[in-house]
Design an enzyme around this catalytic site. Structure first.
Site: not given
Ligand code: NAD
Length: 260
Positions: A141, A154
């Site tokens: 991130s 985080y």
């Molecule tokens: N959305 C953003 O703006 C953003 C920005 C920077 C980084 N990220 C990172 O990107 C990644 C995805 O983020 P997102 O926004 O798509 O999240 P999200 O919550 O939309 O999706 C995450 C997915 O991971 C699954 N998940 C959660 N815990 C789990 C587990 N224990 N085992 C298997 N699957 C699991 C959930 O069911 C979900 O489908 C994360 O690592 C997040 O930290 C997101």
């Protein structure tokens, strides 16, 4: 890019960024393994990809559970014989004051966003080493560069992912395995849209956020997927140990002020 027939595991790919990543691999004729916790989401994506004529398999996986990770790897090897790319994308977000954070919150955060990267890289890495070939991509991130109040857990977990990425790149470099991280910023996902609804004027808030970006917009999951595809391809064969910041220039800004 030459990723056709690659076997690619994408964790947490039932929705959000992971789902976008899965689609980008599938479109380029890779075999996508949807390693997702939520059965309904995983099944739905598998169905969508297969219906579109792509190759995909949902294997329900909790990335905090070492037994399930080992079963995932064993099943993929048994069925497909190899793993070319691992995308460690699954993650959760717990943003609250340190005074409200419990040890259980800390453990859940670390186990999902950081320990999973260790466990999956170890289990999949063992298979990649046998073929002297592979790419591991960790989704971190832009909180590793600059962060906000009340996001300590985080920021710590994601910063850990970057340190882990660099060391593993050095450890596995001579074994033909490249390890990189991608650090996205604001992404147009359902989470973001839900978050916006708490404000009286979501459009005004979105316009303000857009203005903080050099590109004047937030990113989307497809763009993260495209970067993953690049990192899996031979075009990136000299790229390892990197943290690619994909945030439209958001974290390059020194400060925000009306006097700039
Ligand atoms: N959305 C953003 O703006 C953003 C920005 C920077 C980084 N990220 C990172 O990107 C990644 C995805 O983020 P997102 O926004 O798509 O999240 P999200 O919550 O939309 O999706 C995450 C997915 O991971 C699954 N998940 C959660 N815990 C789990 C587990 N224990 N085992 C298997 N699957 C699991 C959930 O069911 C979900 O489908 C994360 O690592 C997040 O930290 C997101």
């Amino acid at each position: 890019m030459d990723i056709r027939d690659q076997v690619v595991i994408v964790t947490g790919s039932g929705q959000g960024i992971g789902r976008g990543i899965a689609w980008e691999y599938a479109k380029r004729e890779a075999i996508v393994i949807i390693a997702e916790l939520q059965e309904q989401l995983g099944m739905a994506l598998e169905h969508e990809l297969l219906s579109a004529g792509y190759r995909a398999k949902f294997i329900q996986t909790d990335v905090t559970n070492v037994t399930q990770i080992e079963l995932l790897v064993a099943q993929v090897i048994e069925e497909f014989g190899k793993i070319d790319t691992l995308v460690n994308n699954a993650g959760i977000t717990i943003f609250k004051s340190i005074f409200d954070c419990t040890i259980e919150d800390w453990d859940k955060m670390m186990n999902t966003d950081l320990r999973s990267v260790f466990l999956l890289s170890k289990a999949v890495g063992k298979e990649m080493v046998k073929r002297k070939k592979g790419a591991i991509i960790n989704i971190a991130s832009n909180h590793v560069l600059a962060t906000l109040p009340n996001t300590e857990m985080y920021a710590a977990a994601k910063s850990g992912v970057i340190g882990f990425t660099k060391s593993l790149a050095l450890s596995l470099g001579d074994k033909g395995i490249r390890v990189n991280a991608i650090s996205p910023g604001f992404m147009d996902t359902h989470h973001h849209r839900t978050w916006l609804t708490q404000f009286e004027q979501p459009d005004v808030v979105q316009a303000h956020i857009n203005g903080l970006h050099a590109t004047r917009r937030i990113g989307n999951p497809e763009e993260v997927g495209n970067m993953c595809v690049y990192l899996s391809s031979s075009m990136a064969k000299q790229m390892t140990g990197a943290n690619i910041v994909l945030d439209g220039g958001l974290s390059t800004r020194l400060y925000t002020s009306q006097y700039e």
